[in-house]
Design an enzyme around this catalytic site. Structure first.
Site, PDB file in Angstrom:
ATOM      1  N   LYS A  22       0.844  -1.207   0.000  1.00 37.89           N
ATOM      2  CA  LYS A  22       0.000   0.000   0.000  1.00 37.89           C
ATOM      3  C   LYS A  22       0.876   1.253   0.000  1.00 37.89           C
ATOM      4  O   LYS A  22       0.643   2.195  -0.766  1.00 37.89           O
ATOM      5  CB  LYS A  22      -0.896   0.007   1.246  1.00 37.89           C
ATOM      6  CG  LYS A  22      -1.641   1.313   1.447  1.00 37.89           C
ATOM      7  CD  LYS A  22      -2.450   1.305   2.733  1.00 37.89           C
ATOM      8  CE  LYS A  22      -1.719   1.808   3.933  1.00 37.89           C
ATOM      9  NZ  LYS A  22      -1.397   3.247   3.930  1.00 37.89           N
ATOM     10  N   ASN A  23       1.885   1.251   0.878  1.00 36.07           N
ATOM     11  CA  ASN A  23       2.681   2.465   1.037  1.00 36.07           C
ATOM     12  C   ASN A  23       3.622   2.726  -0.131  1.00 36.07           C
ATOM     13  O   ASN A  23       4.288   3.755  -0.173  1.00 36.07           O
ATOM     14  CB  ASN A  23       3.474   2.411   2.350  1.00 36.07           C
ATOM     15  CG  ASN A  23       2.566   2.616   3.553  1.00 36.07           C
ATOM     16  OD1 ASN A  23       1.383   2.934   3.399  1.00 36.07           O
ATOM     17  ND2 ASN A  23       3.106   2.423   4.741  1.00 36.07           N
ATOM     18  N   ARG A  94      -4.543  10.191   3.813  1.00 37.91           N
ATOM     19  CA  ARG A  94      -3.432  11.112   4.012  1.00 37.91           C
ATOM     20  C   ARG A  94      -2.388  11.046   2.903  1.00 37.91           C
ATOM     21  O   ARG A  94      -1.772  12.048   2.534  1.00 37.91           O
ATOM     22  CB  ARG A  94      -2.761  10.703   5.315  1.00 37.91           C
ATOM     23  CG  ARG A  94      -2.470  11.767   6.244  1.00 37.91           C
ATOM     24  CD  ARG A  94      -1.617  11.217   7.355  1.00 37.91           C
ATOM     25  NE  ARG A  94      -0.360  11.939   7.360  1.00 37.91           N
ATOM     26  CZ  ARG A  94      -0.236  13.163   7.808  1.00 37.91           C
ATOM     27  NH1 ARG A  94      -1.240  13.790   8.334  1.00 37.91           N
ATOM     28  NH2 ARG A  94       0.920  13.774   7.750  1.00 37.91           N
ATOM     29  N   ASP A 118      -4.938  12.438  12.708  1.00 36.79           N
ATOM     30  CA  ASP A 118      -5.664  11.174  12.649  1.00 36.79           C
ATOM     31  C   ASP A 118      -5.410  10.381  13.913  1.00 36.79           C
ATOM     32  O   ASP A 118      -4.774  10.866  14.847  1.00 36.79           O
ATOM     33  CB  ASP A 118      -5.330  10.386  11.385  1.00 36.79           C
ATOM     34  CG  ASP A 118      -3.841  10.105  11.265  1.00 36.79           C
ATOM     35  OD1 ASP A 118      -3.179  10.058  12.307  1.00 36.79           O
ATOM     36  OD2 ASP A 118      -3.360   9.937  10.144  1.00 36.79           O
ATOM     37  N   ASP A 319       4.415   0.451  12.020  1.00 35.23           N
ATOM     38  CA  ASP A 319       3.134  -0.104  11.576  1.00 35.23           C
ATOM     39  C   ASP A 319       2.883  -1.517  12.101  1.00 35.23           C
ATOM     40  O   ASP A 319       1.759  -2.015  12.022  1.00 35.23           O
ATOM     41  CB  ASP A 319       3.050  -0.092  10.042  1.00 35.23           C
ATOM     42  CG  ASP A 319       2.850   1.325   9.511  1.00 35.23           C
ATOM     43  OD1 ASP A 319       2.663   2.243  10.317  1.00 35.23           O
ATOM     44  OD2 ASP A 319       2.890   1.511   8.275  1.00 35.23           O
TER      45      ASP A 319
HETATM   46  C1  UD1 Z   1       4.550   6.611   6.220  1.00 35.05           C
HETATM   47  C2  UD1 Z   1       3.589   5.450   6.100  1.00 35.05           C
HETATM   48  C3  UD1 Z   1       3.097   5.005   7.471  1.00 35.05           C
HETATM   49  C4  UD1 Z   1       4.269   4.725   8.385  1.00 35.05           C
HETATM   50  C5  UD1 Z   1       5.236   5.904   8.407  1.00 35.05           C
HETATM   51  C6  UD1 Z   1       6.485   5.630   9.212  1.00 35.05           C
HETATM   52  C7  UD1 Z   1       2.518   5.883   3.975  1.00 35.05           C
HETATM   53  C8  UD1 Z   1       1.260   6.196   3.250  1.00 35.05           C
HETATM   54  N1  UD1 Z   1       2.452   5.847   5.299  1.00 35.05           N
HETATM   55  O1  UD1 Z   1       3.806   7.703   6.764  1.00 35.05           O
HETATM   56  O2  UD1 Z   1       2.314   3.810   7.285  1.00 35.05           O
HETATM   57  O3  UD1 Z   1       3.782   4.499   9.699  1.00 35.05           O
HETATM   58  O4  UD1 Z   1       5.631   6.247   7.071  1.00 35.05           O
HETATM   59  O5  UD1 Z   1       7.139   4.537   8.726  1.00 35.05           O
HETATM   60  O6  UD1 Z   1       3.550   5.620   3.364  1.00 35.05           O
HETATM   61  N2  UD1 Z   1       6.894  14.410  10.449  1.00 35.05           N
HETATM   62  C9  UD1 Z   1       7.005  15.756  10.716  1.00 35.05           C
HETATM   63  N3  UD1 Z   1       7.039  16.636   9.658  1.00 35.05           N
HETATM   64  C10 UD1 Z   1       6.979  16.237   8.367  1.00 35.05           C
HETATM   65  C11 UD1 Z   1       6.860  14.848   8.096  1.00 35.05           C
HETATM   66  C12 UD1 Z   1       6.822  13.958   9.164  1.00 35.05           C
HETATM   67  O7  UD1 Z   1       7.056  16.174  11.866  1.00 35.05           O
HETATM   68  O8  UD1 Z   1       7.025  17.086   7.464  1.00 35.05           O
HETATM   69  C13 UD1 Z   1       6.861  13.447  11.581  1.00 35.05           C
HETATM   70  C14 UD1 Z   1       5.494  12.782  11.702  1.00 35.05           C
HETATM   71  O9  UD1 Z   1       4.633  13.578  12.479  1.00 35.05           O
HETATM   72  C15 UD1 Z   1       5.848  11.477  12.371  1.00 35.05           C
HETATM   73  C16 UD1 Z   1       7.235  11.144  11.815  1.00 35.05           C
HETATM   74  O10 UD1 Z   1       7.747  12.379  11.312  1.00 35.05           O
HETATM   75  O11 UD1 Z   1       5.950  11.652  13.760  1.00 35.05           O
HETATM   76  C17 UD1 Z   1       7.228  10.090  10.735  1.00 35.05           C
HETATM   77  O12 UD1 Z   1       6.453  10.504   9.654  1.00 35.05           O
HETATM   78  P1  UD1 Z   1       6.711  10.033   8.149  1.00 35.05           P
HETATM   79  O13 UD1 Z   1       7.936   9.181   8.071  1.00 35.05           O
HETATM   80  O14 UD1 Z   1       6.653  11.235   7.270  1.00 35.05           O
HETATM   81  O15 UD1 Z   1       5.450   9.105   7.885  1.00 35.05           O
HETATM   82  P2  UD1 Z   1       4.405   9.180   6.719  1.00 35.05           P
HETATM   83  O16 UD1 Z   1       5.088   9.389   5.409  1.00 35.05           O
HETATM   84  O17 UD1 Z   1       3.300  10.108   7.093  1.00 35.05           O
END
Ligand code: UD1
Length: 438
Positions: A22-23, A94, A118, A319
């Site tokens: 999915k990701n 998202r 979320d 996850d």
């Molecule tokens: C992706 C995955 C999700 C997984 C996560 C971590 C998808 C659709 N989802 O989510 O299933 O749990 O990676 O492996 O691929 N953060 C910030 N600022 C930003 C970006 C992130 O503060 O600009 C923080 C987030 O709040 C979180 C952490 O960084 O605490 C990790 O986020 P991130 O690695 O970006 O996860 P996603 O891409 O949202």
């Protein structure tokens, strides 16, 4: 209202095929926007999020040919694509934010709704925004939308991420492939899904070095060409089945994902008493020629507790954390889980407690004291993985468990109920009346 009704306990036995991640697939679909023409993605899982991304791309002007049974999505990308991703879709998923980078990169403008918080905590997007600004875009927040523009196009830059964010790394690479000059992303995320996206971009004509490392160097090109690409297998779904095998004392052959995509995870399952071996015809790297690499996981009579800290890849994936807690809840001792990525991933724990699990939360730690057995109850899923974790807990519990909020599970697990039934679980999807006094 639909619920999954489970009569436990059950030990799962049999073989399962896992399709694309999915990701990854959602981002691969977003990346097709970078090249006009027809791109085809295969090994696509039949999940709700793919349908949402199809609709998002359709609204941007793309033609979509989605064959759920065959697992293919063909995207016909026009020369001029739209630039707006509505809140209606972004609030459902998202990952819609991943069209931001490709749109700014190719159309030099984008309006993408900002997703709200979320169930797994407030998730920032500052790294996406600041990174695009480093590439020369102007990004403002207007009426709940990121409005980005770079009339003269993007230009390469050095970007150091404060944290290896998966989504920010992907968006910035997808924006940089068409930027003028060289972009360096330091402290990039290294998840297999990012490797997959980079490989697809390279097949489209992009120039990216350091794939799979935390330093990605992108040299911008004038244009990209459409491509056919097979999505990498879903390591989180494979991990879900592996946890189910160990926690239930079962025996599951898992095809479609090599052991190499689950470093740390399979080590932890071995500590819990699981026995893991490659399926015939596979080496642990999942050789390139193997159609469906895979491994077999057998569980002990009762698992040993495990201590886990979630970390960016190759660390233990956040996850899979609900499955750690579910396994520890029936383990022979005390297990500790430390969540390092998301701040509020504990709603699952309250539900699990309804089944009799003994969990205490302190900050980002969950201490679980294993009990002999859980007892079935009604529980509610708050996100994809929490939902699957509650189903696993229902398989460990005596009596009937009903998991509501199944639409969350449908977002990430294809044919979950039929697959569980094929492995010997007593589970069905049933309709329950909504309360009529409201
Ligand atoms: C992706 C995955 C999700 C997984 C996560 C971590 C998808 C659709 N989802 O989510 O299933 O749990 O990676 O492996 O691929 N953060 C910030 N600022 C930003 C970006 C992130 O503060 O600009 C923080 C987030 O709040 C979180 C952490 O960084 O605490 C990790 O986020 P991130 O690695 O970006 O996860 P996603 O891409 O949202």
């Amino acid at each position: 209202m639909e619920v999954f009704a489970i009569d436990g306990p059950a030990a799962l036995r049999g073989e399962i095929v896992v399709r694309g991640a999915k990701n990854s697939v959602l981002k691969l679909m977003a990346a097709t926007l970078l090249a006009p023409g027809r791109s085809v993605i295969s090994n696509v899982p039949a999940i709700a999020d793919v349908r949402i991304m199809c609709e998002l791309l359709r609204r941007l002007g793309c033609g979509i040919d989605y064959d759920a049974a065959a697992g293919t999505v063909a995207v016909e990308v026009p020369t001029e694509v739209g630039i707006t991703a509505d809140y209606e879709l972004v609030r459902l998923m998202r990952a819609s934010i991943s069209v931001l980078g490709p749109l700014v990169g190719r159309m030099h403008a984008a309006e993408v709704a900002v997703p709200g918080g979320d169930a797994i905590g407030s998730r920032g997007l500052d790294m996406h925004q600041h990174g695009l600004e480093r590439l020369g875009a102007q990004v403002t927040l207007e009426h709940g939308y990121f409005v980005a523009s770079a009339p003269a196009g993007l230009r390469g830059a050095e970007i150091e991420l404060p944290f290896p964010s998966v989504g920010a790394t992907e968006n910035l690479v997808m924006a940089a492939v068409l930027a003028a000059g060289e972009t360096v992303v330091e402290n990039a995320a290294r998840e297999p899904e990012i490797v997959d996206i980079c490989r697809m971009l390279v097949a489209m004509g992009a120039r990216i070095e350091g794939i799979g490392t935390s330093r990605l160097v992108v040299t911008g090109v004038e244009s990209l060409a459409p491509v056919s690409h097979r999505c990498v297998g879903d390591r989180i779904v494979a991990g879900t089945w592996a946890f189910a095998a160990v926690a239930t004392g079962g025996d599951i052959g898992i095809r479609g994902v090599p052991q190499a995509l689950l470093p740390n995870v399979l080590d932890k399952l071995a500590e819990a008493g699981g026995r893991i071996e490659d399926l015939p015809g596979t080496d642990s790297q999942g050789s390139a020629t193997a159609e469906a690499p895979g491994f077999r996981v057998r569980g002990p009579r009762r698992p040993q507790p495990i201590h886990v800290s979630t970390l960016p890849f190759p660390g233990f994936p956040t996850d899979l954390q609900p499955f750690v807690i579910a396994l520890n809840s029936v383990a022979d001792g005390v297990g500790l889980l430390t969540e390092n990525l998301f701040e509020a991933r504990w709603r699952f724990v309250n539900e699990l407690s309804r089944l009799g699990a003994k969990v205490s939360i302190d900050g980002n730690h969950a201490l679980v004291t294993g009990v002999e057995s859980l007892s079935g109850a009604e529980v509610e899923a708050s996100d994809i993985r929490a939902g699957a974790g509650l189903v696993l807990a229902g398989l460990l519990a005596h009596g009937r468990t009903e998991v509501s909020g199944v639409d969350h599970i449908d977002r990430g697990y294809e044919d979950f109920v039929p697959k569980l039934r094929a492995l010997g679980a007593s589970i069905s999807r049933i309709e329950k009346p909504e309360p009529d006094f409201l």
